[in-house]
Design a protein around this motif. Structure first.
Motif, mmCIF file in Angstrom:
data_model
loop_
_atom_site.group_PDB
_atom_site.id
_atom_site.type_symbol
_atom_site.label_atom_id
_atom_site.label_comp_id
_atom_site.label_asym_id
_atom_site.label_seq_id
_atom_site.Cartn_x
_atom_site.Cartn_y
_atom_site.Cartn_z
ATOM 1 N N ASP A 99 0.807 -1.223 0.000
ATOM 2 C CA ASP A 99 0.000 0.000 0.000
ATOM 3 C C ASP A 99 0.845 1.281 0.000
ATOM 4 N N ASN A 100 1.982 1.236 -0.692
ATOM 5 C CA ASN A 100 2.869 2.405 -0.801
ATOM 6 C C ASN A 100 3.400 2.895 0.554
ATOM 7 N N LYS A 101 3.362 2.024 1.552
ATOM 8 C CA LYS A 101 3.873 2.403 2.874
ATOM 9 C C LYS A 101 5.303 1.919 3.097
ATOM 10 N N ASP A 102 5.883 1.287 2.088
ATOM 11 C CA ASP A 102 7.243 0.782 2.238
ATOM 12 C C ASP A 102 8.263 1.904 2.274
ATOM 13 N N ARG A 103 9.335 1.651 3.018
ATOM 14 C CA ARG A 103 10.473 2.577 3.000
ATOM 15 C C ARG A 103 11.274 2.378 1.726
ATOM 16 N N HIS A 104 11.426 1.135 1.361
ATOM 17 C CA HIS A 104 12.037 0.787 0.074
ATOM 18 C C HIS A 104 11.775 -0.684 -0.213
ATOM 19 N N MET A 105 12.022 -1.089 -1.472
ATOM 20 C CA MET A 105 11.915 -2.496 -1.827
ATOM 21 C C MET A 105 12.889 -2.827 -2.950
ATOM 22 N N PHE A 106 13.240 -4.107 -3.032
ATOM 23 C CA PHE A 106 14.015 -4.566 -4.175
ATOM 24 C C PHE A 106 13.663 -6.020 -4.463
ATOM 25 N N ILE A 107 13.871 -6.405 -5.704
ATOM 26 C CA ILE A 107 13.610 -7.776 -6.126
ATOM 27 C C ILE A 107 14.842 -8.350 -6.802
ATOM 28 N N GLU A 159 12.078 -8.142 -1.252
ATOM 29 C CA GLU A 159 12.357 -7.665 0.103
ATOM 30 C C GLU A 159 11.816 -6.245 0.241
ATOM 31 N N ILE A 160 11.043 -6.029 1.292
ATOM 32 C CA ILE A 160 10.414 -4.731 1.528
ATOM 33 C C ILE A 160 10.712 -4.286 2.953
ATOM 34 N N ALA A 161 11.160 -3.049 3.106
ATOM 35 C CA ALA A 161 11.434 -2.480 4.428
ATOM 36 C C ALA A 161 10.415 -1.396 4.742
ATOM 37 N N PHE A 162 10.127 -1.228 6.025
ATOM 38 C CA PHE A 162 9.102 -0.284 6.455
ATOM 39 C C PHE A 162 9.602 0.570 7.611
ATOM 40 N N ASN A 163 9.089 1.802 7.672
ATOM 41 C CA ASN A 163 9.271 2.652 8.851
ATOM 42 C C ASN A 163 8.158 2.417 9.864
ATOM 43 N N ASP A 164 6.945 2.212 9.359
ATOM 44 C CA ASP A 164 5.786 1.955 10.213
ATOM 45 C C ASP A 164 5.817 0.478 10.620
ATOM 46 N N LEU A 165 6.320 0.203 11.810
ATOM 47 C CA LEU A 165 6.531 -1.183 12.211
ATOM 48 C C LEU A 165 5.231 -1.909 12.555
ATOM 49 N N ASP A 170 1.604 -6.198 10.961
ATOM 50 C CA ASP A 170 0.275 -6.652 10.518
ATOM 51 C C ASP A 170 0.346 -7.288 9.132
ATOM 52 N N LEU A 171 1.120 -6.676 8.247
ATOM 53 C CA LEU A 171 1.271 -7.223 6.899
ATOM 54 C C LEU A 171 1.993 -8.570 6.944
ATOM 55 N N TYR A 172 3.012 -8.653 7.773
ATOM 56 C CA TYR A 172 3.770 -9.903 7.938
ATOM 57 C C TYR A 172 2.827 -11.036 8.362
ATOM 58 N N THR A 173 1.996 -10.742 9.345
ATOM 59 C CA THR A 173 1.050 -11.749 9.844
ATOM 60 C C THR A 173 0.070 -12.167 8.757
ATOM 61 N N TYR A 174 -0.430 -11.199 8.001
ATOM 62 C CA TYR A 174 -1.370 -11.522 6.920
ATOM 63 C C TYR A 174 -0.697 -12.363 5.842
ATOM 64 N N LEU A 175 0.477 -11.962 5.398
ATOM 65 C CA LEU A 175 1.149 -12.665 4.302
ATOM 66 C C LEU A 175 1.493 -14.102 4.678
ATOM 67 N N GLN A 176 1.718 -14.350 5.952
ATOM 68 C CA GLN A 176 2.030 -15.709 6.384
ATOM 69 C C GLN A 176 0.841 -16.666 6.225
ATOM 70 N N THR A 177 -0.347 -16.113 6.030
ATOM 71 C CA THR A 177 -1.535 -16.963 5.829
ATOM 72 C C THR A 177 -1.675 -17.415 4.379
ATOM 73 N N LEU A 178 -0.926 -16.812 3.470
ATOM 74 C CA LEU A 178 -1.034 -17.173 2.054
ATOM 75 C C LEU A 178 -0.345 -18.517 1.794
ATOM 76 N N THR A 189 12.595 -4.712 10.640
ATOM 77 C CA THR A 189 11.880 -3.731 9.822
ATOM 78 C C THR A 189 11.478 -4.272 8.459
ATOM 79 N N ASN A 190 11.889 -5.497 8.116
ATOM 80 C CA ASN A 190 11.657 -5.942 6.743
ATOM 81 C C ASN A 190 10.776 -7.184 6.643
ATOM 82 N N ILE A 191 10.346 -7.451 5.418
ATOM 83 C CA ILE A 191 9.624 -8.658 5.048
ATOM 84 C C ILE A 191 10.284 -9.214 3.794
ATOM 85 N N GLU A 192 10.537 -10.516 3.775
ATOM 86 C CA GLU A 192 11.144 -11.162 2.623
ATOM 87 C C GLU A 192 10.222 -12.277 2.147
#
Length: 273
Positions: A99-107, A159-165, A170-178, A189-192
């Protein structure tokens, strides 16, 4: 312990200081393991091209696991022996959820590494040697979502990093259900994200099968959440003292921190050489 035939070891904050250096003791310990015909397997969340040359140039190290297990390379022949990509539609879904809340991302992909403009302009990582290397050779993409959608680009890892922890958690928890994705973290601060059939633990399981070993003949050592699967898969799973709480809770043994040559102390504790 004579029965251990394979040691899988993480890089950053396990044996690698400041993203580029290992201690003299670590270097000597790796050579001692190899001298005793024990496979030393590098297992990292880094994409292959960012792994320091000290490991790539050591052709006695036969196997290198990169992108959290998405790619396994025979370092002696340069052959890829395991390769699993994340479907581009899944990647698009993850980016949407960010949702455009990432600090940065790379693939990381088979075609190279791509970063967004946020990472290019992220001053907080300017002193980090890994990110310096990343910025030096990655392709900058203005809109990552559009790039992936237009090119239908399969991805080894996003890999996506966030300032809003809180949002990150919350996103980490949701993505783990997929069901079609593996979600881990190497920093709070990140999700991979990788393919659902990718983890360091699955990479270790693959090598156990390839080398006709038993689980009890393996040892794994790491420091962060993305190392959990491999320390659980190994016959002996060891956490560095500087590890994340999750790893400390699940390790068979805890060794000293990286600053105190924890890797070497763990090996000396287990082996009789």
């Amino acid at each position: 312990m004579d029965k251990i035939k394979l040691v899988m070891v993480d890089l950053d904050e396990t044996i690698l200081f400041s993203n580029t250096e290992i201690s003299k003791a670590t270097s000597q310990t790796i050579q001692r393991l190899l001298d005793n015909n024990i496979e030393v397997v590098i297992a990292t969340g880094r994409y292959f091209q960012s792994i320091p040359r000290i490991f790539i140039d050591n052709k006695r190290i036969k196997y290198i696991v990169s992108s959290n297990g998405a790619l396994i390379t025979n370092n002696q022949t340069n052959a890829i022996i395991y390769n699993k990509d994340l479907d581009y539609k899944t990647v698009l879904s993850i980016i949407e959820k960010a949702d455009n809340k990432d600090r940065h991302m790379f693939i990381s992909t088979t075609k190279g590494v791509f970063i967004d403009e946020n990472l290019l302009n992220d001053k907080l990582v300017d002193s980090n040697e890994f990110f310096k290397l990343l910025k030096s050779h990655a392709v900058v993409v203005k809109d990552m979502y559009s790039y992936i959608k237009e090119n239908k680009q399969a991805v080894k890892k996003i890999e996506i990093a966030f300032n809003d922890l809180k949002f990150r958690d919350d996103l980490y928890t949701y993505l783990q259900t997929l069901k079609d994705v593996t979600i881990v973290s190497s920093h709070h601060t990140n999700i991979e994200a990788t393919n659902q059939n990718v983890s360091k633990g699955l990479a270790l399981e693959f090598l156990i099968d390839q080398l006709n070993l038993n689980k009890d003949e393996t040892l794994a050592i790491g420091d962060n959440d993305n190392d959990l699967s491999m320390i659980q898969m190994a016959g002996i799973g060891i956490a560095m003292k500087n590890s994340s709480p999750l790893l400390l809770e699940n390790a068979d043994l805890i060794t000293a921190s990286i600053d105190d040559d924890g890797f070497t102390k763990a090996i000396e504790r287990i082996f009789n050489f």
